[in-house]
Design a protein around this motif. Structure first.
Motif, short mmCIF file in Angstrom:
data_model
loop_
_atom_site.label_atom_id
_atom_site.label_comp_id
_atom_site.label_asym_id
_atom_site.label_seq_id
_atom_site.Cartn_x
_atom_site.Cartn_y
_atom_site.Cartn_z
N ARG A 188 0.83 -1.20 0.00
CA ARG A 188 0.00 0.00 0.00
C ARG A 188 0.87 1.26 0.00
N SER A 189 1.91 1.25 0.86
CA SER A 189 2.76 2.45 0.92
C SER A 189 3.60 2.56 -0.35
N GLU A 190 3.98 1.40 -0.93
CA GLU A 190 4.71 1.45 -2.22
C GLU A 190 3.84 2.08 -3.31
N PHE A 191 2.60 1.58 -3.41
CA PHE A 191 1.69 2.09 -4.44
C PHE A 191 1.49 3.60 -4.27
N LEU A 192 1.28 3.99 -3.01
CA LEU A 192 1.03 5.40 -2.74
C LEU A 192 2.22 6.26 -3.14
N LYS A 193 3.42 5.75 -2.82
CA LYS A 193 4.64 6.51 -3.14
C LYS A 193 4.74 6.70 -4.65
#
Lengths: 306, 273
Positions: B68-73
Motif C-alpha cells: 500500500r505504501s509502495e503504491f502510494l509513493k
C-alpha cells in the motif's frame, strides 16, 4: 447465472439454555450473555466456533485429504486445512501475502427475537470432608439460563475466495495487477461450498454442551444463492422486518436472478405453492448448488501439485 | 489477470461531486479505532478511515501495509510530476503525503479525494461482549492462559500445585512452596520435556514445557458493540471519477462489506446528488 455468494439466515428455537456464557455477574457462576434490551445473544465468535465444529464433523465423513485445524492453531495451508481456508488466519511471523488471510466464511452473532426470560438455577457444592481444616468449603452458586428463545443467526460465504489467494503487483501507468493463486480443484471447491451449507443446519456445539444439549438447528430458514456479494437478506427474520419488507427483499433477489429457498417447519409444506419445510429447502438449495455454476476468479494460476 | 485502475489518484483533489452514502448495520457493530488496552471500546459511529476502508473492500483493494505504501509513493511521484508546478497543489497533503492516520496503521488511498462532509448519525444501543482473544506469546503467559496441555505434563503440573512440606513455610503467603516452581530467571533450569516430567522437585524454566502447550493462549477481553437504531447517512464530497468508480463497485462489491469486526455486516447504498 453464476453463484457468487451464499447467505443463510435462520431461526433456531432454544429452551432452558445458556448457549453462550458471559461474565460472572452474580458471584461465582457465570451469567448468560444478554443485551441491554433484555435479549440474550450468542457472540459471533461462538457462532464461528460452533459452525466450524459442525464443518469438522461433516468433513470427517469424507475428508478428501483435508482436515479442520484446532481453533487455537490454524495453519496457513489453505489447500488442506479447511479452518485456514474458510476462516482466515493471521500469522505475524510471515510476510504480507503468506501470513494474512481474510475469512471467506463469516457468521453474525445470534440474537433472540424477543426479550428473554432469565431463570436461575441453584447449584450446591457439599462439603464432603468433615475435617475443619478441609480446603473445600460448602458453596452455593446460581446459574443463569434463558427459558425460551427464537434465536436469529446468519452465515455468509464468499465463494470466489474459497481455495484462492490474491496477490498484487504494481504495473506501469497506475495499474495494479491482481493475480489469483488457486490451491484446489473445482470439485473440491464445490465440496467445500456444499459443506458450508450443510454445516449451517448442523450446529450443536454450544457452551455447556455436555449438560444442556442446546441445538442451533433451524426451524425457519432462508437460503440465498446470490449473484452478487450482498448480505441484506440477513435481515429477513429480524423482529423489525415487516411482511412488506420481506416481500421487497424477495423481489430484489428475484430481480437480480438470485435463487432463494424459504423453509418453514411451522407450516404444512406445499410444494406446488413453494411452501417448503426446512429440510426441503436445504435439499432444493443443495441440488441447485450442485447443478449451478460456482464463481471462481478468471485466470487463476494453479498452485496445485501436479 | 485483473487490472485495478488507480489513475483517479493523479487527478487533483477538486471535490466537486456530492454523494449520499447510506450504511445500514445488519447486525451489531464493534468499531474500535485504535490499538486498545484491555477494553475494546466501540465508537458509536464509524471513523472516516473505517468508511474509506469499507469502500476499498467494495472496490477489491485488499493491499497489505507494505505494498500500500509502495503504491502510494509511486502514485504520488507521478502526480507530483504533473501538478507540483501549480502553487495550489505544490504543498498540498495530496502531493506531500501528509495524513492524519487511522490509529491502527491503515492508510487509505481514498483519503485525499474524498471528504466526509456532513453526517446524520443514529441513536445507538451499546453493550459489552466478553471476547476470548487468542494470543500468541513467547513469554510465560501461555501457562496461565491455556486450559489445554499435553497429557504427559499432568504429573508435573500436579507437582507444581502440591505443597512441599520439607521446606520452610513462606512467611508472606503462609503456605509451603510447591514441589515444582516454574519461572524464567537464571536459577530456573532449562530441561528437555522428558527430563522435566520426571523431575521430583525443583525450579523449572517455562521453556522446558513450551511445546506441550498450544501455540496460542486465551485472554478474556471486553469488547463493546453498538446497535444503531437507524442507518448512518453521510454526505460525501469527492471527484467525479472516484464517485463513478464507487458507484460501480457498490452495485457489485468485490467482497462482503464490514464495519469494525468481521461480524459487523453492513448494507451500503451510494447515490450521486
Amino acid at each position: 447465472m453464476t453463484i457468487k455468494s451464499i447467505t443463510v439466515t435462520l431461526i433456531a428455537p432454544m429452551s432452558d439454555h445458556a448457549a453462550n456464557r458471559g461474565e460472572k455477574l452474580l458471584g461465582n457462576a457465570s451469567s448468560i450473555k444478554r443485551r441491554p434490551d433484555g435479549r440474550v445473544y450468542i457472540s459471533g465468535q461462538m457462532q464461528r466456533h460452533a459452525l466450524f465444529s459442525a464443518v469438522e464433523r461433516l468433513n470427517d465423513d469424507d475428508p478428501n485429504g483435508t482436515y479442520v485445524a484446532n481453533g487455537d492453531g490454524p495453519s496457513t495451508k489453505i489447500e488442506i486445512d479447511l479452518r485456514s481456508d474458510l476462516g482466515g488466519y493471521l500469522d505475524t511471523n510471515k510476510g504480507e501475502y503468506s501470513g494474512r488471510r481474510t475469512a471467506p466464511l463469516t457468521a453474525t452473532p445470534a440474537v433472540a427475537i424477543t426479550r428473554s426470560d432469565i431463570g436461575r438455577d441453584l447449584l450446591v457444592r457439599l462439603k464432603q470432608n468433615a475435617d475443619a481444616e478441609s480446603e473445600q468449603k460448602q458453596a452455593l452458586a446460581t446459574n443463569e439460563f434463558s427459558q425460551r428463545d427464537d434465536m436469529v443467526m446468519s452465515f455468509h460465504l464468499d465463494i470466489g475466495a474459497v481455495g484462492v489467494r490474491k496477490r498484487y503487483s504494481y504495473e506501469k501507468e497506475q495499474h495494479i495487477e491482481t493475480q489469483y493463486d488457486n490451491f484446489i480443484k473445482d470439485d473440491e471447491h464445490r465440496r467445500r461450498v456444499k459443506l458450508f451449507l450443510e454445516a449451517t443446519r448442523s450446529i450443536t456445539d454450544y457452551a455447556n454442551q455436555a449438560r444442556q444439549a442446546t441445538s442451533g438447528e433451524p426451524q425457519k430458514v432462508l437460503i440465498v444463492l446470490d449473484t452478487k456479494m450482498s448480505r441484506k437478506a440477513a435481515r429477513y427474520f429480524a423482529p423489525e422486518t415487516s411482511p412488506e419488507v420481506q416481500a421487497n427483499i424477495r423481489a430484489e433477489l428475484t430481480a437480480r436472478e438470485a435463487q432463494y429457498f424459504l423453509g418453514d417447519d411451522t407450516q404444512k409444506p406445499d410444494e406446488a405453492k413453494g411452501h417448503y419445510s426446512v429440510d426441503m429447502a436445504y435439499e432444493k438449495a443443495t441440488d441447485a448448488l450442485m447443478a449451478g455454476t460456482l464463481y471462481r476468479p478468471a485466470s487463476m494460476i494453479s498452485k496445485m501439485p501436479a | 489477470m485483473e487490472n485495478i485502475d488507480l489513475s483517479f489518484f493523479l487527478e487533483p483533489p477538486v471535490l466537486d461531486t456530492a454523494a449520499l452514502l447510506t450504511i445500514e448495520a445488519l447486525y451489531p457493530l464493534s468499531m474500535v479505532p485504535a490499538q486498545p488496552g484491555a477494553y475494546y471500546r466501540s465508537q458509536a459511529h464509524p471513523t472516516d478511515p473505517m468508511i474509506f476502508g469499507m469502500l476499498e473492500n467494495a472496490l477489491g483493494w485488499h493491499f497489505g501495509e507494505k505494498e500500500r505504501s509502495e503504491f502510494l509513493k509511486d502514485l504520488r511521484k507521478t502526480a507530483s510530476k504533473k501538478h507540483n508546478k501549480q502553487a495550489k497543489w505544490k504543498d498540498s497533503d495530496w502531493l506531500s503525503g501528509r495524513s492524519s492516520g487511522s490509529g491502527s496503521g491503515f492508510t487509505s488511498l481514498l483519503m485525499y479525494h474524498m471528504h466526509v462532509d456532513t453526517h446524520w448519525l443514529p441513536q445507538v444501543m451499546e453493550y459489552d461482549d466478553l471476547w476470548s482473544q487468542h494470543l500468541h506469546d513467547v513469554g510465560a503467559n501461555f501457562m496461565g492462559g491455556s486450559k489445554h496441555y499435553d497429557g504427559d505434563l499432568e504429573s508435573l503440573i500436579n507437582r507444581s500445585k502440591t505443597p512441599d512440606t520439607t521446606k520452610p513455610i513462606n512467611p508472606k503467603t503462609k503456605k509451603y512452596p510447591p514441589l515444582i516452581e516454574f519461572g524464567e530467571s537464571t536459577t530456573h533450569q532449562k530441561l528437555t520435556r522428558e527430563d522435566a516430567t520426571i523431575l521430583p522437585s525443583g525450579a523449572v524454566h517455562f521453556k522446558s514445557v513450551r511445546d506441550g502447550y498450544p501455540l496460542y493462549y486465551v485472554s478474556p477481553k471486553r469488547r463493546g458493540y453498538v446497535v444503531p437504531q437507524s442507518p448512518y447517512r453521510y454526505r460525501i464530497m469527492t471527484t467525479l471519477t472516484l464517485a463513478n468508480l464507487i458507484q460501480i463497485a457498490l452495485n457489485d462489491p468485490a467482497s462482503p462489506l464490514y464495519l469494525g469486526s468481521n461480524d459487523g455486516w453492513v448494507d451500503v447504498n451510494w447515490e450521486q446528488l
